[in-house]
Write an enzyme that holds these catalytic residues in place. Sequence first.
Site, short mmCIF file in Angstrom:
data_model
loop_
_atom_site.label_atom_id
_atom_site.label_comp_id
_atom_site.label_asym_id
_atom_site.label_seq_id
_atom_site.Cartn_x
_atom_site.Cartn_y
_atom_site.Cartn_z
N GLU A 248 -6.79 -12.17 0.68
CA GLU A 248 -8.08 -10.96 1.34
C GLU A 248 -8.90 -11.84 2.37
O GLU A 248 -9.32 -11.37 2.59
CB GLU A 248 -8.68 -11.06 -0.22
CG GLU A 248 -7.48 -10.18 -1.46
CD GLU A 248 -8.18 -10.61 -2.43
OE1 GLU A 248 -9.39 -11.32 -2.56
OE2 GLU A 248 -7.99 -9.38 -3.27
N GLU A 331 -2.47 -7.45 -6.64
CA GLU A 331 -3.39 -7.90 -7.95
C GLU A 331 -3.77 -6.43 -9.16
O GLU A 331 -4.55 -5.81 -8.60
CB GLU A 331 -4.70 -8.30 -7.70
CG GLU A 331 -4.83 -9.59 -6.73
CD GLU A 331 -5.40 -10.38 -6.52
OE1 GLU A 331 -6.33 -10.64 -6.50
OE2 GLU A 331 -5.79 -11.63 -6.25
#
Length: 730
Positions: A248, A331
């Site tokens: 990320e 996710e």
Amino acid sequence: MIFAVYLPKRPERVKVAGKSERREDDNGGDFIQSTAMAKRRGLNTKTTILLLLCLVVAFSTVFAPLPKPYKHHHNHHHQHQHKHKVVNNARKFEIADDMFWKDGEPFRIIGGDLHYFRTLPEYWEDRLLRAKALGMNAIQTYVPWNLHEPKEGQLDFDGIADIVSFLELCQKLDLLVMLRPGPYICAEWDFGGFPAWLLSKEPAITLRSSDPRYLALVDSWWGILLPKIAHLLYHKGGPIIMVQIENEFGSYGDDKDYLHHLVNLARSHLGEDVILYTTDGGTKDTLTKGTIQGGVVFSAVDFSTGEDPWPIFKMQKAYNAPGKSPPLSAEFYTGWLTHWGENIAKTDATSTASALENILSRNGSAVLYMAHGGTNFGFYSGANAAEESDYNADLTSYDYDAPISESGDVDGAKFKALRRVIAKYSATSLPPVPSNNKKTGYGRIQLEKVASLFHTLDIDLSTKAIESDNPISMEAAGQMFGFLLYASEYIPKGKGSTVSIPKVHDRAQVYVTCLSEDKREKAQYVGTINRWSNKHIDLPNAECSSTSRLLILVENMGRINYGQYLSDRKGILSAVYLDGKPLLKWKMLPIPLTNLNEAPQTYLSFNNSFSSFIGISARKTLKSSPGVNIKEPAFYSGNFVVDKVTDTYMSFNGWGKGVAFVNNFNIGRFWPSFGPQCNLYVPAPVLRHGKNVLVILELESPEPELVVNSVDQSDFTCGSKKSKGMTALI
């Protein structure tokens, strides 16, 4: 915040500002069309073969035997035909036509995060089998650098850090692996997986950047890790189908040189045949900054579970090469994390399952975060901070409200709801659901006080402390986790004094004691200074004939794992002011309590002086009556007998705050007075038949009767059920 339909986001995610309108030609349509085309091509080939076989029978004297035809599966763009030759035992995992392909066949990832470092090795197979019963065909796991290199140059790949054995077990159970080696992982894990010794470097290195000193350390770490797992790549016969680059990064920075360095480093160790991928929030900003365009790396996305995934998957296409963007939620949030002082996070099972079906019903792929959360054993739980003082430490439990609970239970509504959805879209029938593991409450454990922390450390302050004019950080003192004791001396005033610490990370309990030759009293508690509610403390009017000692016990409650305050040094990070003037001449004494991946110590014998001072059954004078000396940090110990070894929980209801050890294993932090976690999970492998030993360091107020109860269930109802100064980032 907890949604009835929209499930909560992790702190590091940035919600999409608006929702795009869904169209017929979005990613899901392309995927279905490509699959249909592949099937039609297969039928056309089979029809041709049947006609030719008929001709062979009719004209066997004319035609020679036909060669085996190639089996066509998909086309590349620009009318370039791509053929897969089916070869026995050939292994290949790839992306084409906006689909995943495994050994030449279309493949949908239905995976789940399950972290080997949050489950004891004896339970790895148990948890993986439960993940398979849920419907998982792939396991995604991080690799925490700090677990494997807790001290610079000291590598650990044994026990709970034996990642190779974990990956081999996934292979044995026919589970593919998506590996996330960082070097930064977030994961609600201390320092985002970075080893704390990085913070002792001077001058400070710039993490997650092209800083040459940082890159040299990453090169060294990956140069050890990646060769260890390279033989387990899918095309080499192993389970690893994809390897993530950073984590990320688009939510943190936009240093493309850094990302390209990681790509080149990964390729140098793993070759060109494994898929590298990035994961970023589903917004234009995070994808622009966090992805590596040009087809070199596959860009996956994550987003709030309640958001419409398909406009985001469509956006994802712009950050992948043509035909290289299978829709993947890397996710998919099944639950949420919880900080100390908050209500335990809970999310709705029905809406979670519905959100997953929205992805799977249109041939999308998803990885559940988490499938099984596990436990932050030792001192490894992380923290979040939106502002420097807005500090929120994570619980010991990482249950995450995941479908497979912290103890492995699979009888909850969420497991059942998700399994029903996954069963509809799984390529194979799901295995039967295992029974829950048995849990036993072994009853009342009577503890006794065996040592005052300050008494045991008094000699060491004179002989083994680090001395400096000003306080130094834990990292500079070589104490990476747990506690550091700071001590200085002052001449008390008749009217009392005021102490302030502008910057303490994270929690300082302040004590004073007399140092006169004829009067050496117990340390007197005068107050606590918290990082999140910093305030001065008034020292009492002193009755000492000469000098007083100021003792400050500082607790590291977990390093920040996400955001701009990632470089989270611990301890006293400023001057300590006495009546507005800096107090000088400090002694710092590390308190070495065993962490998760460290060799067990003989508890209550941290060093020679300590060993000679205290033992479990020694010095009856150290024992105290229940409830005496409130706020005195002290060790307590008790035995309990186990007839049949099963999982259990230690209930700390009535205790204050501290750390607990069962048979020399650090089961984590407890803080029932703050909540919401009342009980600490103790897996069966920690226990043994017969006598077992519980040792706790209680920092504040012991339970009046000095009793801990071994019970058979978790409990997250402690505290006031409100955020007590630790504001959530959600």
